[in-house]
Write an enzyme that holds these catalytic residues in place. Sequence first.
Site, PDB file in Angstrom:
ATOM      1  N   HIS A  86       0.796  -1.220   0.000  1.00  0.00           N
ATOM      2  CA  HIS A  86       0.000   0.000   0.000  1.00  0.00           C
ATOM      3  C   HIS A  86       0.835   1.280   0.000  1.00  0.00           C
ATOM      4  O   HIS A  86       0.745   2.097  -0.913  1.00  0.00           O
ATOM      5  CB  HIS A  86      -0.937   0.019   1.224  1.00  0.00           C
ATOM      6  CG  HIS A  86      -1.847  -1.153   1.304  1.00  0.00           C
ATOM      7  ND1 HIS A  86      -1.835  -2.041   2.365  1.00  0.00           N
ATOM      8  CD2 HIS A  86      -2.799  -1.599   0.450  1.00  0.00           C
ATOM      9  CE1 HIS A  86      -2.746  -2.978   2.172  1.00  0.00           C
ATOM     10  NE2 HIS A  86      -3.334  -2.752   1.016  1.00  0.00           N
ATOM     11  N   ASP A 143       8.431   5.124   7.050  1.00  0.00           N
ATOM     12  CA  ASP A 143       7.909   4.508   5.837  1.00  0.00           C
ATOM     13  C   ASP A 143       7.177   5.567   5.024  1.00  0.00           C
ATOM     14  O   ASP A 143       7.267   6.762   5.309  1.00  0.00           O
ATOM     15  CB  ASP A 143       7.021   3.286   6.134  1.00  0.00           C
ATOM     16  CG  ASP A 143       5.738   3.594   6.886  1.00  0.00           C
ATOM     17  OD1 ASP A 143       5.238   4.735   6.798  1.00  0.00           O
ATOM     18  OD2 ASP A 143       5.213   2.691   7.564  1.00  0.00           O
TER      19      ASP A 143
END
Length: 261
Positions: A86, A143
């Site tokens: 994702h 991230d």
Amino acid sequence: MSELLVDDADGVRTFTFNRPESFNAFTVALKESFLAALREASADESVRAVVITGAGRAFCAGQDLKEHIGLLQAGDPAPLHTVEKHYNPIVRELIGMPKPVIAAVNGSAAGAGASFAYAADLRIAGKSAKFLMAFANVGLTADSGASYTLPRLIGHGRAMEMMLLAQPVGAEEALRVGMVNQVVPDEELLSTAHLLAAKLAAGPTTAYAKIKEALAAAADGTLEDALEAERRTQADCGATADHREAVDAFVNKRAPKFSGK
């Protein structure tokens, strides 16, 4: 109720994260719908600029930790793969979007939410906005592209400080250090973002896409890499109808009418 609202006006597509009761934290469903919507916007020629914002009092609180811990406790491997499945694809779509992307940051932008704002081309913050990189507080590292985008906005030292100390940065400080481009009253945030996005949508969007491409090539490359990217992208722009229109408009002392082609 849809977790992602999509609205079109004046060539601008606005995405609104719509989980205000959870500060728009990312569930699997929201991540998947956002990724699909970005891909659709990228391919849609009628969309010439993009705005991203959040419903309610927050832009986005990052990962929905309630869903995350529930899946971990159930032995579901999905949380361990969300970065590759994702977050990484979403950042690639935002940075590679061949049209301008504006983040209209209302309230808190934390974790992946802040990272997606950093991946936008321009950031407008409401006065109540604050940015928080609290990955370390939950035993995680960066991230969603933050290790790449944040140091390029504010420098390595400040990015390291935000990551290690996990202290929020308010809107005015964010403006001072270059994290955002503009700070406006909260009640004027969305209208300001839409006005800017509509202005860009009426501009030479192919040239904007090539500007993004050239800057991306130069970010990690040598001088020769940058010069080659400029040669290539300038040749691409020179062949567009928008370039011919702009030159003709300049010579004839009139306002150009750009088609994006």
